[in-house]
Design a protein around this motif. Structure first.
Motif, short mmCIF file in Angstrom:
data_model
loop_
_atom_site.label_atom_id
_atom_site.label_comp_id
_atom_site.label_asym_id
_atom_site.label_seq_id
_atom_site.Cartn_x
_atom_site.Cartn_y
_atom_site.Cartn_z
N SER A 306 -48.28 -5.32 -5.57
CA SER A 306 -49.40 -6.25 -5.40
C SER A 306 -50.01 -6.63 -6.74
O SER A 306 -50.30 -7.80 -7.01
CB SER A 306 -50.46 -5.63 -4.49
N GLU A 310 -49.69 -10.37 -8.37
CA GLU A 310 -50.95 -11.07 -8.58
C GLU A 310 -51.09 -11.50 -10.03
O GLU A 310 -51.54 -12.62 -10.33
CB GLU A 310 -52.12 -10.16 -8.19
N ASP A 330 -52.43 -15.45 -2.07
CA ASP A 330 -52.89 -14.50 -1.04
C ASP A 330 -52.04 -13.24 -1.15
O ASP A 330 -50.96 -13.13 -0.57
CB ASP A 330 -52.74 -15.13 0.35
N ILE A 331 -52.52 -12.28 -1.93
CA ILE A 331 -51.80 -11.03 -2.19
C ILE A 331 -52.52 -9.88 -1.50
O ILE A 331 -53.68 -9.59 -1.82
CB ILE A 331 -51.68 -10.74 -3.70
N GLU A 332 -51.86 -9.24 -0.55
CA GLU A 332 -52.44 -8.06 0.10
C GLU A 332 -52.43 -6.90 -0.89
O GLU A 332 -51.39 -6.62 -1.51
CB GLU A 332 -51.63 -7.71 1.35
N ILE A 335 -49.76 -2.72 -2.11
CA ILE A 335 -48.42 -2.65 -1.50
C ILE A 335 -47.46 -2.17 -2.58
O ILE A 335 -47.36 -2.79 -3.64
CB ILE A 335 -47.96 -4.01 -0.95
N THR A 368 -47.71 -15.82 -1.22
CA THR A 368 -48.22 -14.83 -0.26
C THR A 368 -47.38 -13.55 -0.36
O THR A 368 -46.14 -13.61 -0.43
CB THR A 368 -48.13 -15.37 1.19
N ARG A 370 -47.39 -9.75 1.70
CA ARG A 370 -48.05 -9.03 2.79
C ARG A 370 -47.09 -8.06 3.46
O ARG A 370 -45.88 -8.15 3.30
CB ARG A 370 -48.55 -10.04 3.83
N ARG A 371 -47.69 -7.15 4.24
CA ARG A 371 -46.90 -6.24 5.07
C ARG A 371 -46.70 -6.88 6.45
O ARG A 371 -47.62 -7.46 7.01
CB ARG A 371 -47.62 -4.90 5.26
N THR A 372 -45.49 -6.73 6.98
CA THR A 372 -45.19 -7.21 8.34
C THR A 372 -44.33 -6.16 9.03
O THR A 372 -43.93 -5.16 8.42
CB THR A 372 -44.43 -8.55 8.32
N LYS A 376 -41.91 -5.82 3.80
CA LYS A 376 -42.89 -6.38 2.87
C LYS A 376 -42.38 -7.74 2.44
O LYS A 376 -41.32 -7.85 1.81
CB LYS A 376 -43.07 -5.45 1.68
N GLU A 377 -43.14 -8.80 2.78
CA GLU A 377 -42.68 -10.16 2.59
C GLU A 377 -43.37 -10.83 1.41
O GLU A 377 -44.60 -10.83 1.32
CB GLU A 377 -42.93 -11.00 3.84
#
Length: 447
Positions: A306, A310, A330-332, A335, A368, A370-372, A376-377
């Protein structure tokens, strides 16, 4: 690359051969079992029509006994008149119930005059309440009287009227005062069928192993010219890339000297720009070549992806502002992934750089992470004027250009996304390019 091609070649052969083996062996065993069932069912029909017994065949006449006169057409009226109608029943059943190929399994043959002597069967009669009434075990020795009665009572309690039970085909018929359960011993035929099934499985497995060994040996021979050509191509790209570095460096040095003596001009700026493009191209080609050869060895460590993504994404904010594009990040947070930070940073930079180059004027670029449920996408998307909906994985092909005029303006060579794919694959990640509508495209990397 070479090993992957060989593995695919062997996999295709093995899948094809396996499918052929399964179809052939499946058909043979299905027909084999059908013969067993058809032959047993023909015997059961005879037993059911004759109250659990095979009808007796006429005994041959004693030697010296006078034969009835024969008519000219060869028909013996007296014999036909005295004959028992049931005497020809075996022959009729033989013709109607012989099975697919007119042969049984385990040497039982068709239904014929020898069938009563080859068959093992018994019957149990129960009352309407399911109580034991009588039995006939004269033609079987492999089962006791108590077990035979237990079989019949169990089937009676279940309400079963026909089927197979413990390798006995059974059928119930109505008799005076109750039901008679007729059992036909199919152990020998089923044993032969199972033996053949086991042998066919062993033959299939042995055949698969043999085909695999031959494929592994022959693929090396058949694909050798392809491998050699590929190796020469890789060496040419590597050698040419290395050889280009020196003249490009000399060109840039000469441009600097010219600018020092005569000042900067449109021509010197153009030469310097093209030299930089050529340097970038050679670096990417060398990188791809080394990735193909597997000579790039990087330490894979767990790190905070992350923070890295970023940092890389934010470095492009001034470019987005200068180009007048809407840029969204949009960085979660927090991760982590296992990989090579330098190469993953290069991968994201190439993706973002590609989206800025090929997005429409005044369009938007989105990053973007994110976790799904799938993993991790990392998704980098951009708007375009028009594009066909669906998959666009062809963009990862080397030197592929979707729009020649667009590439000439942006200075692209069609190799950046090939580098992105190579880095993703080296991290065992899945990468794809897809348009969900006619005005956008997204590049997705799933770790």
């Amino acid at each position: 690359m070479v090993k992957s091609l060989r593995r695919r070649f062997i996999a295709i052969i093995m899948i094809s051969v396996t499918a052929v083996f399964l179809i052939i062996m499946g058909v043979i065993n299905i027909v084999n079992y059908s013969n067993v069932y058809s032959n047993a069912n023909a015997k059961m029909d005879i037993l059911a029509e004759n109250n659990g017994k095979f009808p007796k065949v006429d005994e041959p006449q004693q030697m010296g006994e006078a034969q009835p006169p024969m008519k000219p057409d060869g028909n013996n009226t007296q014999m036909n008149k005295n004959a028992n109608p049931q005497n020809n029943l075996l022959g009729q059943k033989r013709d109607k119930k012989a099975g697919f190929f007119g042969m049984g399994v385990g040497g039982s043959g068709n239904i014929n005059e020898e069938t009563p002597f080859e068959s093992r069967y018994f019957n149990i009669t129960l009352s309407e309440n399911g109580d034991y009434v009588s039995s006939n075990l004269d033609n079987v020795a492999a089962i006791s009287s108590d077990s035979a009665v237990d079989y019949a009572k169990e089937l009676y309690s279940k309400g079963s009227t026909s089927g197979v039970y413990n390798d006995y085909m059974y059928r119930s018929i109505d008799v005076d005062g109750g039901k008679m359960y007729i059992f036909l011993d199919c152990k020998r035929d089923l044993s032969s069928f199972r033996s053949f099934l086991l042998i066919s499985i062993l033959v299939t497995v042995a055949g698969e192993i043999l085909v695999f060994i031959l494929s592994a040996i022959l693929s090396k021979i058949f694909l050798k010219p392809v491998f050699e050509s590929y190796e020469k191509q890789k060496r040419f790209i590597t050698d040419a890339s290395h050889e280009l570095k020196t003249p490009v460096a000399i060109i840039k040095a000469n441009v600097e000297i010219v600018e020092m003596e005569d000042g900067e001009s449109e021509w010197t700026r153009s030469i310097d720009k093209q030299a930089d493009r050529l340097t970038s191209l050679t670096e990417k080609m060398v990188f791809l070549s080394r990735m193909d050869e597997g000579t790039i060895e990087r330490e894979m460590i767990d790190f905070n992806a992350s923070e890295l993504f970023e940092e890389v994404s934010e470095s492009y904010e001034p470019i987005a502002s200068k180009m007048g594009k809407e840029y969204n990040i949009d960085i979660e947070p927090d991760i982590t992934i296992k990989g090579d930070e330098e190469n993953l940073s290069r991968m994201l930079s190439l993706l973002i750089d590609n989206t800025f180059k090929y997005s429409n004027d005044g369009g938007n670029v989105d990053v973007t992470f994110r976790r799904t449920k799938k993993g991790k996408e990392l998704i980098v998307s951009n708007s375009v004027d028009e594009i066909e909906v669906g998959s666009h994985n062809e963009l990862f092909e080397r030197f592929y250009r979707m729009d020649e005029s667009r590439n000439s303006k942006t200075g692209g060579f069609g190799i950046g996304l090939s580098v992105v794919q190579a880095i993703a694959q080296s991290h065992k990640a899945k990468i794809s390019a897809r348009s969900l509508d006619t005005h956008s495209i997204e590049f997705k990397v799933v770790f």
